[in-house]
Motif scaffolding. Structure first.
Motif, PDB file in Angstrom:
ATOM      1  N   ASN A   1      96.839  60.336 -21.244  1.00 27.05           N
ATOM      2  CA  ASN A   1      96.393  60.335 -22.836  1.00 27.05           C
ATOM      3  C   ASN A   1      95.716  61.544 -23.229  1.00 27.05           C
ATOM      4  OD1 ASN A   1      96.979  57.602 -22.960  1.00 27.05           O
ATOM      5  ND2 ASN A   1      94.968  56.750 -22.763  1.00 27.05           N
ATOM      6  N   TYR A   2      94.988  62.306 -22.073  1.00 27.25           N
ATOM      7  CA  TYR A   2      94.116  63.622 -22.454  1.00 27.25           C
ATOM      8  C   TYR A   2      95.228  64.760 -22.718  1.00 27.25           C
ATOM      9  CZ  TYR A   2      91.674  68.031 -21.519  1.00 27.25           C
ATOM     10  OH  TYR A   2      91.156  68.951 -21.781  1.00 27.25           O
ATOM     11  N   LEU A   3      96.154  64.920 -21.799  1.00 27.76           N
ATOM     12  CA  LEU A   3      97.020  65.909 -21.671  1.00 27.76           C
ATOM     13  C   LEU A   3      97.962  65.958 -22.911  1.00 27.76           C
ATOM     14  CD1 LEU A   3      98.133  66.216 -17.988  1.00 27.76           C
ATOM     15  CD2 LEU A   3      96.835  67.825 -19.331  1.00 27.76           C
ATOM     16  N   GLU A   4      98.331  64.639 -23.261  1.00 25.42           N
ATOM     17  CA  GLU A   4      99.228  64.320 -24.171  1.00 25.42           C
ATOM     18  C   GLU A   4      98.789  64.740 -26.129  1.00 25.42           C
ATOM     19  OE1 GLU A   4     101.281  62.274 -27.817  1.00 25.42           O
ATOM     20  OE2 GLU A   4      99.090  61.795 -26.858  1.00 25.42           O
TER      21      GLU A   4
ATOM     22  N   TRP B   1      87.601  66.102 -17.876  1.00 22.08           N
ATOM     23  CA  TRP B   1      88.918  66.926 -17.213  1.00 22.08           C
ATOM     24  C   TRP B   1      88.668  68.224 -17.132  1.00 22.08           C
ATOM     25  CZ3 TRP B   1      91.133  62.822 -15.421  1.00 22.08           C
ATOM     26  CH2 TRP B   1      91.026  61.611 -16.302  1.00 22.08           C
ATOM     27  N   ASN B   2      87.658  68.965 -17.646  1.00 23.75           N
ATOM     28  CA  ASN B   2      87.545  70.508 -17.737  1.00 23.75           C
ATOM     29  C   ASN B   2      88.732  71.263 -17.874  1.00 23.75           C
ATOM     30  OD1 ASN B   2      84.784  70.036 -16.958  1.00 23.75           O
ATOM     31  ND2 ASN B   2      85.265  69.391 -14.998  1.00 23.75           N
ATOM     32  N   GLY B   3      89.378  70.657 -18.840  1.00 27.90           N
ATOM     33  CA  GLY B   3      90.683  71.738 -19.410  1.00 27.90           C
ATOM     34  C   GLY B   3      92.005  71.127 -18.655  1.00 27.90           C
ATOM     35  N   VAL B   4      93.092  71.721 -19.267  1.00 31.84           N
ATOM     36  CA  VAL B   4      94.416  71.209 -19.178  1.00 31.84           C
ATOM     37  C   VAL B   4      94.925  71.423 -17.594  1.00 31.84           C
ATOM     38  CG1 VAL B   4      96.683  71.623 -19.556  1.00 31.84           C
ATOM     39  CG2 VAL B   4      95.079  71.532 -21.332  1.00 31.84           C
TER      40      VAL B   4
ATOM     41  N   PRO C   1      96.400  53.851 -11.055  1.00 31.25           N
ATOM     42  CA  PRO C   1      96.900  53.877 -12.530  1.00 31.25           C
ATOM     43  C   PRO C   1      95.913  54.218 -13.640  1.00 31.25           C
ATOM     44  CG  PRO C   1      96.767  51.660 -11.601  1.00 31.25           C
ATOM     45  CD  PRO C   1      96.434  52.621 -10.538  1.00 31.25           C
ATOM     46  N   GLN C   2      94.799  53.673 -13.419  1.00 36.73           N
ATOM     47  CA  GLN C   2      93.847  54.015 -14.666  1.00 36.73           C
ATOM     48  C   GLN C   2      93.648  55.502 -14.829  1.00 36.73           C
ATOM     49  OE1 GLN C   2      90.441  51.672 -13.084  1.00 36.73           O
ATOM     50  NE2 GLN C   2      90.477  50.539 -15.218  1.00 36.73           N
ATOM     51  N   ILE C   3      93.427  56.212 -13.961  1.00 40.71           N
ATOM     52  CA  ILE C   3      93.245  57.517 -13.802  1.00 40.71           C
ATOM     53  C   ILE C   3      94.440  58.321 -14.504  1.00 40.71           C
ATOM     54  CG2 ILE C   3      92.555  59.755 -12.514  1.00 40.71           C
ATOM     55  CD1 ILE C   3      90.921  58.129 -10.557  1.00 40.71           C
TER      56      ILE C   3
END
Length: 432
Positions: A121-124, A94-97, A113-115
């Motif tokens: 999940n990453y941002l949360e 993701w290379n950061g928020v 939907p998968q992305i």
């Protein structure tokens, strides 16, 4: 089994995704229709028989996607991610928020939907900087229910949880932990005050009766421990009280009281504290008179800060006290302030001690105005006694009670005439 498909493999590609911007940026990406259709609703619709397509480059289907210049790289990343197994093992992609937010926007737009799930999940899970948090608040709320978990940390907390953390924090903030925990305690006190402050937003906690009762009890227990310390000091010799380091606990209580006054004022429950301070005033002054060491002078400065808050509550009617108590406060604290201000001013001229004795000049001015207000609310005979002592004091320059003196002179001179106009039977020569 078919070999894994790779984006950009022209030998197996059967569709070209052409990304374009109004500024003329143009990139062709050689893709595979089965992957696009499986993982993106947008491309599934575009490549269906119901969507008109054009033939280009060896009979491959071409899907043109127009986007803003600022979104171009995010579109490229989303299409590349369609070829990555999104199973929780791609957290480092993701290379950061900020980049993840951009990818999420495009993934929602293209129906991936998968992305979307992986982005959520990453941002949360990761920490945000303030600017990133503002960006999330600006973008995420309008993107649908699938991204709502990102906002979980920003949601309002239910009142019972707020009540619980307030009480827990209050009890810690009014405790007497080891000195190593002073910074933590100060932070807790700041947050308590912030929780009940009304600024651009409503207070986080409404001051209910049970909250006020708990605050009173905690501050009362704090003052009880302070009284025990006062008694211990009064039982010691003068030299012992003034020893270096002996004032540490005393100063700590005064810092707590200064904060407590702020909190109690916001909650409009200063009465108990003011009465406790009135009752302890003689003892406090007696302890402060024990020495003139640097530690004692610094402690006196902190006493002045608390006294200013207490007298302000009395002088401006926040706490109503009987005449005897108001007169007692003036007689105790006026001489103390008169002697203490020169000591603090002198200490501030010493470069080595100047930082330790830094005190807001407005405090002295406010304290002076408060004394004037309290004195002018006393019976005229009590005013005369106070003003007589003030004029005969070597520290007559502070506090400057000229205003009180002028008002007393005027009232006294016209007292008989003014009272006679209303038929008062109390007009006697004793007025002067």
């Amino acid at each position: 089994m078919d070999a894994p498909r790779r984006i950009g493999d022209r030998s197996t590609s059967d569709v070209v995704v052409r990304l374009r911007t109004q500024e003329g940026r143009d990139e062709w990406m050689y893709c595979h229709s089965n992957i696009l259709v499986e993982k993106s609703k947008y491309f599934a619709d575009r490549l269906s028989e119901n969507w008109p397509t054009c033939q280009i480059l060896d009979s491959r289907n071409c899907v043109e996607v127009y986007c803003q210049e600022s979104e171009f790289d995010h579109h490229v990343n989303v299409i590349r991610l369609l070829y990555v197994v999104i199973d929780g093992s791609v957290d480092d992609l993701w290379n950061g928020v900020k980049n993840a937010i951009g990818i999420l926007q495009v993934a929602v737009e293209l129906g991936c939907p998968q992305i979307v799930t992986a982005c959520v999940n990453y941002l949360e899970a990761v920490p945000w900087e303030e600017s990133e948090e503002e960006e999330i608040l600006r973008i995420i709320p309008g993107m649908g229910s699938e991204v709502e978990p990102i906002l979980a940390r920003l949601q309002p907390v239910n009142p019972s949880a707020i009540h619980g953390i307030f009480i827990s924090t209050l009890r810690f903030a009014t405790s007497s932990p080891p000195s190593l925990m002073n910074d933590l305690k100060s932070s807790a006190q700041e947050q308590l005050e912030y929780m009940v402050t009304e600024d651009d937003d409503s207070p986080l906690l409404l001051a209910s009766d049970d909250i006020k009762s708990e605050v009173k009890d905690c501050i009362g227990r704090l003052f009880s421990r302070f009284n025990s310390l006062l008694e211990a000091f009064l039982c010691e010799t003068t030299e012992s009280v003034g020893e270096a380091g002996k004032m540490t606990s005393f100063q700590s209580y005064l810092v707590d009281f200064s904060w407590a006054c702020q909190l109690l004022t916001k909650l409009e429950i200063m009465r108990e504290f003011v009465n406790s301070w009135v009752d302890a005033s003689d003892k406090i002054v007696k302890v402060m008179q024990s020495s003139s060491t640097v530690e004692i002078i610094e402690t006196k400065m902190k006493v002045v800060e608390v006294v200013a808050k207490v007298l302000e509550s009395i002088g401006y009617g926040t706490v109503i006290l009987p005449t005897a108590k108001r007169l007692h406060m003036v007689k105790v604290w006026l001489p103390f302030v008169q002697v203490t201000k020169p000591l603090i001013d002198s200490a501030m001229t010493n470069e080595e001690d100047s930082l330790a004795f830094k005190i807001d000049g407005e405090l002295w001015q406010s304290l002076e105005s408060t004394f004037v207000s309290i004195i002018l609310a006393l019976p005229s005979a009590d005013q005369a006694e106070i003003l007589t002592e003030w004029l005969g004091n070597e520290h007559v320059q502070y506090p400057d009670l000229t205003e009180a003196f002028e008002v007393w002179c005027y009232r006294s001179k016209v007292a008989k005439r003014r009272l006679a106009l209303f038929g008062s039977s109390h007009c006697t020569s004793n007025t002067l």
